[in-house]
Design a protein around this motif. Structure first.
Motif, PDB file in Angstrom:
ATOM      1  N   GLY A 119     -10.239   4.460  -2.707  1.00  0.00           N
ATOM      2  CA  GLY A 119      -8.913   3.899  -2.527  1.00  0.00           C
ATOM      3  C   GLY A 119      -8.284   4.107  -1.172  1.00  0.00           C
ATOM      4  O   GLY A 119      -7.222   3.534  -0.880  1.00  0.00           O
ATOM      5  N   GLN A 126      -4.128   8.476  -4.915  1.00  0.00           N
ATOM      6  CA  GLN A 126      -5.253   8.470  -3.977  1.00  0.00           C
ATOM      7  C   GLN A 126      -4.810   8.935  -2.592  1.00  0.00           C
ATOM      8  O   GLN A 126      -5.533   9.686  -1.916  1.00  0.00           O
ATOM      9  CB  GLN A 126      -5.845   7.057  -3.898  1.00  0.00           C
ATOM     10  CG  GLN A 126      -6.569   6.630  -5.171  1.00  0.00           C
ATOM     11  CD  GLN A 126      -6.924   5.158  -5.176  1.00  0.00           C
ATOM     12  OE1 GLN A 126      -6.207   4.329  -4.589  1.00  0.00           O
ATOM     13  NE2 GLN A 126      -8.017   4.798  -5.837  1.00  0.00           N
ATOM     14  N   LEU A 171      -7.573   3.493   2.556  1.00  0.00           N
ATOM     15  CA  LEU A 171      -7.703   2.328   3.428  1.00  0.00           C
ATOM     16  C   LEU A 171      -7.737   2.688   4.900  1.00  0.00           C
ATOM     17  O   LEU A 171      -8.402   2.036   5.700  1.00  0.00           O
ATOM     18  CB  LEU A 171      -6.546   1.357   3.164  1.00  0.00           C
ATOM     19  CG  LEU A 171      -6.391   0.877   1.716  1.00  0.00           C
ATOM     20  CD1 LEU A 171      -5.107   0.068   1.561  1.00  0.00           C
ATOM     21  CD2 LEU A 171      -7.601   0.053   1.302  1.00  0.00           C
ATOM     22  N   LYS A 210       1.441  -3.963   7.379  1.00  0.00           N
ATOM     23  CA  LYS A 210       1.407  -4.211   5.940  1.00  0.00           C
ATOM     24  C   LYS A 210       2.674  -3.653   5.301  1.00  0.00           C
ATOM     25  O   LYS A 210       3.295  -2.738   5.839  1.00  0.00           O
ATOM     26  CB  LYS A 210       0.191  -3.522   5.295  1.00  0.00           C
ATOM     27  CG  LYS A 210      -1.156  -4.098   5.657  1.00  0.00           C
ATOM     28  CD  LYS A 210      -2.263  -3.328   4.949  1.00  0.00           C
ATOM     29  CE  LYS A 210      -3.640  -3.887   5.317  1.00  0.00           C
ATOM     30  NZ  LYS A 210      -4.727  -3.126   4.646  1.00  0.00           N
ATOM     31  N   ALA A 263      -3.389   4.333   1.332  1.00  0.00           N
ATOM     32  CA  ALA A 263      -4.288   4.158   0.192  1.00  0.00           C
ATOM     33  C   ALA A 263      -3.740   3.130  -0.777  1.00  0.00           C
ATOM     34  O   ALA A 263      -2.617   2.631  -0.622  1.00  0.00           O
ATOM     35  CB  ALA A 263      -4.507   5.499  -0.513  1.00  0.00           C
ATOM     36  N   GLU A 264      -4.549   2.821  -1.790  1.00  0.00           N
ATOM     37  CA  GLU A 264      -4.175   1.805  -2.771  1.00  0.00           C
ATOM     38  C   GLU A 264      -3.198   2.330  -3.811  1.00  0.00           C
ATOM     39  O   GLU A 264      -2.566   1.543  -4.518  1.00  0.00           O
ATOM     40  CB  GLU A 264      -5.434   1.276  -3.461  1.00  0.00           C
ATOM     41  CG  GLU A 264      -6.371   0.538  -2.511  1.00  0.00           C
ATOM     42  CD  GLU A 264      -7.678   0.154  -3.178  1.00  0.00           C
ATOM     43  OE1 GLU A 264      -7.890   0.585  -4.341  1.00  0.00           O
ATOM     44  OE2 GLU A 264      -8.499  -0.553  -2.554  1.00  0.00           O
ATOM     45  N   SER A 265      -3.090   3.650  -3.947  1.00  0.00           N
ATOM     46  CA  SER A 265      -2.153   4.239  -4.905  1.00  0.00           C
ATOM     47  C   SER A 265      -1.602   5.539  -4.338  1.00  0.00           C
ATOM     48  O   SER A 265      -2.178   6.137  -3.418  1.00  0.00           O
ATOM     49  CB  SER A 265      -2.839   4.518  -6.249  1.00  0.00           C
ATOM     50  OG  SER A 265      -3.724   5.630  -6.122  1.00  0.00           O
ATOM     51  N   VAL A 297       0.856  -1.183   0.000  1.00  0.00           N
ATOM     52  CA  VAL A 297       0.000   0.000   0.000  1.00  0.00           C
ATOM     53  C   VAL A 297       0.894   1.236   0.000  1.00  0.00           C
ATOM     54  O   VAL A 297       2.125   1.148   0.134  1.00  0.00           O
ATOM     55  CB  VAL A 297      -0.947   0.005   1.220  1.00  0.00           C
ATOM     56  CG1 VAL A 297      -1.901  -1.160   1.153  1.00  0.00           C
ATOM     57  CG2 VAL A 297      -0.164  -0.011   2.531  1.00  0.00           C
ATOM     58  N   TYR A 298       0.268   2.390  -0.153  1.00  0.00           N
ATOM     59  CA  TYR A 298       1.013   3.641  -0.273  1.00  0.00           C
ATOM     60  C   TYR A 298       0.625   4.597   0.849  1.00  0.00           C
ATOM     61  O   TYR A 298      -0.527   4.608   1.300  1.00  0.00           O
ATOM     62  CB  TYR A 298       0.750   4.288  -1.633  1.00  0.00           C
ATOM     63  CG  TYR A 298       1.275   3.469  -2.786  1.00  0.00           C
ATOM     64  CD1 TYR A 298       2.519   3.715  -3.331  1.00  0.00           C
ATOM     65  CD2 TYR A 298       0.513   2.420  -3.319  1.00  0.00           C
ATOM     66  CE1 TYR A 298       3.012   2.951  -4.383  1.00  0.00           C
ATOM     67  CE2 TYR A 298       0.985   1.645  -4.371  1.00  0.00           C
ATOM     68  CZ  TYR A 298       2.244   1.921  -4.902  1.00  0.00           C
ATOM     69  OH  TYR A 298       2.712   1.158  -5.929  1.00  0.00           O
TER      70      TYR A 298
END
Length: 728
Positions: free
Chosen positions: A239, A279, A241, A423, A274-276, A212-213
């Motif tokens: 996106g 995002q 999290l 993560k 986030a996922e990117s 993840v980012y």
């Protein structure tokens, strides 16, 4: 070739550039398919004779990933075309000084890397000799092939398995420079194909499954602390999290290691997961944060006054004191005193700060662009309460470093975030993050005073006042130390909450300009030839009598003489104005001459002639890149670079409002090496510091005005040429 019509009626022609250049080029070798034998930590040799050499040090564009393996390959006696290079990981058991800093990688690695290659070659020869039943002294090696007296041959791949099991010889013969076949020859960057074709190399390219980012909300100014935040809108965005807070573990680390405190903020920070990257960065903007002032909100005007007060004060640390400067100044016939000023500077690496971390119960996996991997691994271990053996760190290629990636605050952020969310995560800075929450070159003022008695320089006093100078102040044992009987260097420091640290060529990036500009003015006051005055001072230096002296007066005189000759000093047409500088830093001697011409009433830098004594040049092509880059960087920052602060916040946060040198402003750089067989020294930094002084002295020749502040464009009135001179 293929063609297709365009909507506008034109024609599009396309072709494969690489096939057009090399239609018969073979595809790259898939190293993973080869049957390798690990010979040692640096060398792997496959059964077919293919050699892979691991480069142990971080690569920030200074070329060590090419040059260090070249040294090993030379002594190993393998053809460079048969060598593949891979980046080594952090390995403190097998490698030493895995650092990119101070232009010391080649200098410190020179002997050890030669020994590594020569030892491996001897073991391969010993294995071949044992198979043949002959004495090893009867065997010779060339391009990875071992030959005995009878003319029989074996390739490295034929004997590598036996060789790897042999006892390591303690005393091996090293090549003489006259026998080098790789060192001293141009070699292309080993990563150039991957760079040109966009293959993963840099920290921003690093990815693992499930990653993840993270984007971090940082204090808006130095001296602020987090009070509260509302993440409602951010969490509702696509996106996103999670949103968390970090800072506690870093503060614990700083409590244990306060020496790091001027390099990293201890404030709490808000983090969007986030996922990117996009995002995370967009959601970061949606968080409503309340901050409050915790400490003084500093500004450039305040720093200016503070540093002046320090220079005028009496609280200094004396770094070196020879003779009696008070008496010498009291007896002087003439005294020259000048003050020079420089601003804060950001690093502005092309690749913004980023790092990957995956903290698990078994291991802490780190990966990314870092100049000091061992230091950062140790700090992460301390912060997380882990053993250093639990830390696995992979180094990626860096899109610039310049000192910013020495400190690795972004590494600590990534590790703390991963530990919190359990993560794998990558922290990515925006350009605004990079400039607003940086570790900057500190603002500095120098005051230089010289006394003259009976036509000779009898006293020299250099004083430094800096913001957070720490260990990055001036160097007291560089020129003119040892050349003037009464010589003193003093430093004073103001502790600021603005984080500061090393910036390309620390200690010297501004001092070289100040001192060399001062020497020119001193020569004018004394009515002496500027070059001869420097040479006469160097004649007085006796390093054999003063072990503190770090430079070689003989090597310095040589670069001066060659620079005078190659630049056409004093023989150029009237419209070309020249400025001269000689300087020593990072173990390398440099002389530079700037050629300036008047265009539209203002001086323009057209050319820099640069003469360098860096000992043996490993890779001339890479060396030229470093020299030219350093010169242009030095010209650009002395002309334009400036970062101001208002209420603890930088006034520029992106390239639309921070001035850097532009392509059309870059001068021609003509480089000359002093040829010798001395051990190599640094090249990543030494040509930057003299550039500003050469330009300032050339501007004086062109305009009649002396420049005492950087950037030079800060005082545009001094860059104007009198109208009568333009007409003339």
């Amino acid at each position: 070739m293929r063609t297709s019509s365009l909507a506008g009626g034109g024609m599009l022609i396309g072709f494969n550039l690489f096939q057009a250049c090399k239609p018969k080029a073979a595809p790259p070798v898939d190293l993973s398919l080869l049957n390798y034998n690990d010979f040692n930590a640096f060398i792997k040799i496959a059964d077919n004779g293919t050699v892979t050499i691991f480069s142990p040090n971080p690569e920030i564009g200074q070329g060590v990933k090419t040059a260090m393996p070249m040294i090993i390959a030379e002594e190993l006696d393998v053809a460079w075309k048969d060598v593949y290079v891979e980046q080594g990981i952090l390995d403190t058991e097998n490698y030493t000084r895995q650092v990119a800093g101070g232009s010391q990688s080649i200098r410190h690695g020179w002997d050890a890397l030669r020994q590594t290659g020569a030892t491996a070659k001897q073991m391969l020869v010993n294995a071949a000799a044992a198979r043949w039943g002959v004495d090893a002294s009867e065997c010779t090696v060339s391009d990875g092939v071992i030959t005995n007296a009878a003319g029989e041959t074996l390739g490295f791949g034929d004997v590598v398995k036996e060789a790897a099991l042999l006892e390591v010889p303690e005393d091996v013969a090293l090549k003489e420079p006259k026998d080098y076949k790789i060192i001293g020859k141009d070699a292309g960057n080993v990563d150039i194909t991957k760079i040109a074709t966009g293959k993963p190399l840099f920290g921003l390219d690093y990815k693992v499954d499930g990653m993840v980012y993270a984007a971090v909300v940082r204090p808006p100014a130095f001296g602020h602390k987090l009070v509260s935040y509302d993440d409602t809108a951010a969490k509702a965005m696509p996106g996103v999290l999670d949103v968390i807070k970090i800072g506690e573990k870093v503060r614990g680390l700083l409590a244990e290691d306060p020496s790091f405190s001027s390099k990293i903020s201890a404030s709490d920070k808000v983090v969007v997961i986030a996922e990117s990257t996009w995002q995370a960065m967009k959601a970061k903007e949606a968080i409503k944060v309340e901050w409050e002032e915790e400490t003084t909100m500093e500004s450039t005007e305040e720093h200016d006054k503070i540093l002046t007060d320090l220079l005028d004060g009496t609280t200094f640390k004396t770094e070196r004191s020879d003779g009696d400067i008070k008496k010498a100044f009291a007896e002087a016939d003439e005294i020259l005193e000048r003050t020079y000023e420089s601003p804060f500077l950001p690093h502005n690496c092309m690749e913004p700060m980023n790092f990957f971390a995956n903290v698990t119960g078994e291991k802490v996996n780190l990966a990314g662009p870092i100049q000091t991997p061992a230091w950062k691994a140790g700090l992460v271990a301390k912060m997380l309460g882990r053993e250093e053996k639990d830390i696995h760190l992979e180094m990626t290629r860096m899109g610039g470093g310049f000192g910013r990636r020495l400190y690795g605050d972004f590494v600590l952020e990534a590790a703390e975030i991963s530990d919190a969310i359990k993560k794998p995560v990558k922290v990515v800075y925006s350009r605004e993050d990079d400039m607003e929450d940086g570790i900057y070159r500190m603002a500095i003022k120098y005051r230089i005073k010289a006394g003259v008695k009976d036509g000779k320089i009898t006293a020299y006093h250099l004083k430094e006042a800096a913001v957070n100078s720490n260990m990055y102040g001036l160097i007291p044992n560089f020129f003119p130390a040892g050349a003037i009987e009464n010589y003193q260097v003093d430093t004073a420091n103001y502790e600021s909450n603005i984080t500061t640290g090393a910036w390309r060529a620390p200690y010297t990036n501004f001092l070289a300009y100040a001192e060399q500009s001062f020497f020119d003015e001193l020569a004018e006051m004394m009515e002496l030839d500027k070059i001869q005055m420097r040479l006469d001072l160097l004649d007085k230096v006796k390093p054999e009598e003063d072990e503190r002296i770090q430079y070689s007066p003989e090597r310095m005189k040589e670069v001066i003489k060659v620079a005078v000759e190659k630049s056409g000093w004093g023989t150029k047409p009237k419209h070309i104005h020249q400025g001269f500088v000689n300087y020593y830093c990072h173990n390398t001697h440099v002389a530079e001459v700037a050629d300036v011409e008047i265009e539209n009433g203002e001086p323009v830098v057209k050319k820099i002639t640069c003469v360098v004594d860096c000992g043996i040049v490993i890779n001339p092509m890479g060396a030229l890149n470093q020299i030219e880059g350093g010169v242009i960087d030095g010209v650009g920052h002395s002309m334009y670079g400036e970062l101001q602060f208002e209420n603890g916040r930088p006034t520029a946060n992106n390239f639309d409002n921070y001035r850097m040198i532009r392509m059309k402003e870059a001068p021609e750089v003509e480089t000359h090496f002093i040829q010798n067989e001395l051990s190599p020294t640094g090249l990543g930094e030494p040509t930057l510091p003299p550039a500003g002084g050469a330009v300032a002295n050339a501007f004086k020749a062109a305009t009649g005005n002396r420049l005492y502040k950087q950037p030079f464009t800060k005082t545009p009135e001094l860059l104007k040429v009198p109208a009568k001179e333009i007409i003339g």
